[in-house]
Scaffold this active site. Structure first.
Site, mmCIF file in Angstrom:
data_model
loop_
_atom_site.group_PDB
_atom_site.id
_atom_site.type_symbol
_atom_site.label_atom_id
_atom_site.label_comp_id
_atom_site.label_asym_id
_atom_site.label_seq_id
_atom_site.Cartn_x
_atom_site.Cartn_y
_atom_site.Cartn_z
ATOM 1 N N THR D 141 0.865 -1.170 0.000
ATOM 2 C CA THR D 141 0.000 0.000 0.000
ATOM 3 C C THR D 141 0.896 1.212 0.000
ATOM 4 O OG1 THR D 141 -1.085 1.456 1.584
ATOM 5 C CG2 THR D 141 -0.434 -0.682 2.390
ATOM 6 N N ASP D 143 0.149 4.019 0.745
ATOM 7 C CA ASP D 143 -0.228 4.936 1.822
ATOM 8 C C ASP D 143 0.391 4.586 3.166
ATOM 9 O OD1 ASP D 143 -1.877 6.559 0.234
ATOM 10 O OD2 ASP D 143 -3.514 5.115 0.379
#
Lengths: 364, 364, 364, 364
Positions: D141, D143
């Site tokens: 991910t 993020d």
């Protein structure tokens, strides 16, 4: 009789541009070392000239700045001594403050001025020249749309930033089968889009000089998909427009609450393409990132040459001139050559032809 | 009667150079899209031509390589079809294999050749041309020492790598009050040292064309120290030499065990300067790092233009020509213009003058 | 009773390192904004402390430096207040000047010190602590060989520079079928070589902790060639050595004219490999380029955290401590944990195992 | 009895991320070299698994990709074998195709699967695990919002891209006295904004986890201006929202012609700030540039370690696990630890505190 030059002033006007500091550094070093002059740095462009905000520049002040973006002098986009905005009785009126500037120069003992700026600033330089102020210009436009010089500094840095973004979009577009839109600078000239598009392997380049047909753009992308290339990269200059259309202006205007203005041409093209092709589309708006950062090596060398040549031009009495690259030389050319004309992308330009040869569509 | 062109070959010869892949890509795309030709890629330069190692190149083969360093075709520095080294009875003899190459081309149906290479390769290209082979050259030299073209591709990338190293040396030199030496490429021409030195804010630049006096170099550094600048950056081209001296060759020669050969001019200058000034000195030898990596945007655009123009030159019958940048155009010029001459740095060159204006010493 | 802290001093000692300025900036901002302290910057490391060369640091002084390499305070490698070299009667003698430093602090009203430095500097910090000086350390070693903290700042920047060089060597090695050697920093610990080698796709990594057998190295490269991979990339730490061998020291020593000393381990390995394999070999010696340049994002964040935490540590009375990364926290740990131990690469380290899994040889 | 593993499959699911290729390369090399396995690459994520689009991966296939962005396997965001969208009678219906996938694996002789993906993909991996498929996950991910691992790969690259943009905006903001807004990724977690804001010297950071008050933001910027700092840099995560407000979604939705949707939170904040402060404001929306490009050195090392560890996990029978960084180790942890939880920025996080210490406002 020509007055001998003892002290020169230097200012930067207009939008900033990678290489400004390299020019300033070269001006200061050349003036002090080669000609034994004093240099005065004028702050915040013509605003500082009108308001007498300036200070001496020494070699120490310009040490270690050849690679730094921005301008140590500061700059503004707005101030014109010949038409200087002043608030009077709650109203904005424009006054000619050029004599005031000349008085300040006189008092400061500034014998000549080097003005680094774009079309607007060079115009002002020319107007001072006509009033007898010894002035030399250094052309600055990130858009490279100045016909009097082969290349302007800052342009190579801007296309390097834009191409770096294209390289990154490429890897993610490939992995995902998407259309990636990159909106780059260029309201009136498409040089940034053209160069970065060729360097970054774009599939479509949309520029102000070649109005596009949205169907052509969509067809080109569909044709790629049919050949198994399931992604496409589109570079759009700010000022690109459809055949028969108008420029979509991306602007932050506080007093306007018209929401459409928040999205520029990149978003408009993206929404349209997604609708027409059914492919996922993503938009990046690079904005002022293109004006920032360390100048490329090309720009540092060019800026340094401009700075040295500007002082040489002052000392050889080339007032009313600007320095220009006429490969392989830097030469002084009359300011009148630069003013009021701009170098647009000719749709038959060799680089446009080159771009088409490697398969890039201009949507026309 | 001129034979019509259906299939062309392309090869890369000599040392590698950022932008080769961008040229190859542009050749393939232009040949296929604009002229509906077939393209054959010849592996490992003239070695592959002599030994018939080649394969078709499609648009897929060149997708996504505009930004990649190296050459997908491979290259060698050594092989010359007109003087091809063969071992016979344990002895190395040289044979003319040019007819063999032409027979291979005939059999492969290759109607014309694009040869991307330096002085040596362009010479070979010219010799093939004289034998009637339809050939077009693309000039390649990382040293930018070719007089027939304003700029060669790869040069901007090389000076960008060298300048990036200078930027890094700057921060550490400043913190430590040291002399930092950077040895860059340039056996016969000092363009890389000159450009990167100006862009990287060097204090001393030593190049083959301007023999230096070690005392002058040391004096310049001492004078800086006296003015409070306690560090200095020196860029040395491989081929730099003292006045009256000879080139210090940095080379890996297995059969030689002469230890001095392990250290090149950078180390030699560094040792000498430390001795003369008493300042700590550190040396970096960039070596082949300068030939590698992704081409800069400038080089990608230039390479793409060269590739497109080379195919145009073939199709317009400019055999025996090479493509050249004559700002702002890419034009075919006779190979004879390029061969046997090289563009050295003139000690009175405008850029040398510029460098001196900003305080750089050439040790002379 | 604990004295209240009103004014703190900060100095940087030892070799420079990307991130120093980010630490200084965070110290100054935190001290002023969070604790309303005054900050004094001590110039050139312990040299400035002994000789009372210092000045106040304001927020303005540290504006815009988070991304700049080097140290605005300057640094030296040599000066130790507890064993300070002084010339007396033409002889170099060592004196304890620590009391002098404490008197200077007293007079300057400096209540506590933040010392940013490596093993040597932290030792000095500990000695001051034992004398009752309120001191907090910030660990700095580009080699990442400090066991008390998960990572030191500057390391990520150094391996980024080294890996960037490897990326460039890769493209040119591939095109030419050569062996490319990159000599990187690491006299006693091979972390830089190990990380950059894994990240840069090296084929061989030679480090001090794992003595190598030249035959193994050559065999690995030959085995690659037999599988069609005609190039190899070798990363060599400065301190790498053959099994049973000694370190080949690359050093500029003015008083020594022994030419072999001009070439370090990179050149030695290169010459040997060329001899053993018959393949062309090229050597790059990165040198101090690895210490310079803008810190990476990782290093900027880490440095900022260290700087803030160092002031927090002062204000919470953690004297005699240094700040350390114990993922995910920055914590004060006793200086004694850091001193005199160094974190070497364990030949069974998970990253060595990882490297071997992807085909990298350590020559053992 | 446990079946012995002879052949493994690997796929990448979800949004792309720098480092995917480095993971794939490490998987293939480790599987072949260390365990003598065969590897099958599954194209376009779960779409390829359902539709049996796959091919063998050899060492040659993964040579030279450690530094390349994107994924050579391709990926999609949408396809879930357990809820696979199919058009039936003109209607979209969802079917469970997991058995079909298992049959394909059976027929292909794929004994185990490595699934590289985010929360969604790891959920699918877990569901396959529950059905008895030997599966190991690699968390992905951009993020960094996964609680089961210290860091996810790709994050360092994303913040490096964002920080590079901030560095460039800095130089132009300084020169012009403007507010510069940078909109970065982060719909639900603000890690990218937080890290790049600290590293890039931002003045304001707005993230989803800390709703902001527009007056506070404007006050902070005005206070800076009063202290003579006439520019400000604001980093805004996509998902940032005002106290009591909702997320402003930037999205290209063909069927929606609502113009406000073309401008995201960056434009909204920019327009508001210009109105409130009267200062010129410029907005950059980085978009997918953050997902692209060459992974940083940190990410390459981390990705390589994940890839090696994933194969180790397969061979040591850690089915239903994913590999995770628990500094300094990479370890297999149960997939259940990763699923359905996400790591948000705690408003009391040490890095938030650090940011505030150096003067950054979160608008709260």
């Amino acid at each position: 009789m020509k007055k001998s030059i003892k002290r020169i002033g230097v200012l930067t006007g207009g939008g900033d541009c990678p290489g400004l500091n390299a020019v300033i550094r070269a001006v200061v070093k050349t003036a002090i070392r080669r000609y034994d002059l004093e240099v005065v740095g004028i702050s915040d462009g013509f605003y500082g000239l009108v308001n007498d905000i300036m200070k001496p520049l020494t070699e120490d002040d310009v040490a270690g700045i050849v690679h730094r973006g921005g301008t140590i002098l500061g700059t503004t986009n707005r101030d014109n001594p010949f038409r200087y905005a002043v608030e009077k009785d709650g109203q904005l009126v424009f006054e000619d403050r050029s004599e005031q500037c000349m008085a300040i120069m006189e008092r400061r003992g500034i014998d000549a001025l080097i003005m680094i700026g774009g079309d607007g600033s060079l115009n002002i330089a020319y107007n001072f020249h006509k009033k007898g102020v010894p002035v030399v210009g250094v052309p600055k436009t990130i858009d490279n749309d100045l016909s009097a010089t082969d290349v302007t500094f800052g342009f190579d840095s801007a296309i390097t930033t834009a191409t770096s973004a294209l390289d990154k979009l490429h890897t993610t577009a490939e992995s995902h089968h998407r259309i990636m839109i990159l909106e780059v600078m260029g309201r009136y000239a498409g040089w940034i889009a053209l160069h970065s598009g060729v360097a970054g392997g774009a599939d479509v380049i949309l520029i102000p000089e070649i109005p596009y047909d949205m169907d052509q753009v969509a067809n080109h992308i569909r044709a790629r998909a049919q050949k198994g290339r399931k992604f496409s990269i589109v570079v759009v200059a700010e000022g690109a427009k459809e055949i028969g259309g108008e420029m979509v202006v991306q602007k932050m205007v506080a007093q306007s609450h018209d929401p459409i203005r928040l999205g520029g041409i990149g978003n408009a093209v993206g929404a349209k393409l997604e609708e027409m092709t059914g492919m996922e589309t993503r938009v990046t708006v690079l904005g002022h990132v293109q004006r920032g950062g360390s100048p490329t090596v090309y720009d540092r060398v060019l800026s340094t040459r401009y700075g040295v040549a500007a002082v040489d031009a002052i000392m050889s009495g080339h007032y009313g001139h600007m320095v220009a690259l006429r490969t392989p030389f830097i030469l002084p050319v009359p300011l009148t050559e630069a003013i009021g004309t701009s170098k647009k992308v000719d749709p038959e330009d060799q680089l446009v032809r080159t771009a088409k040869a490697v398969g890039i569509s201009f949507g026309n």
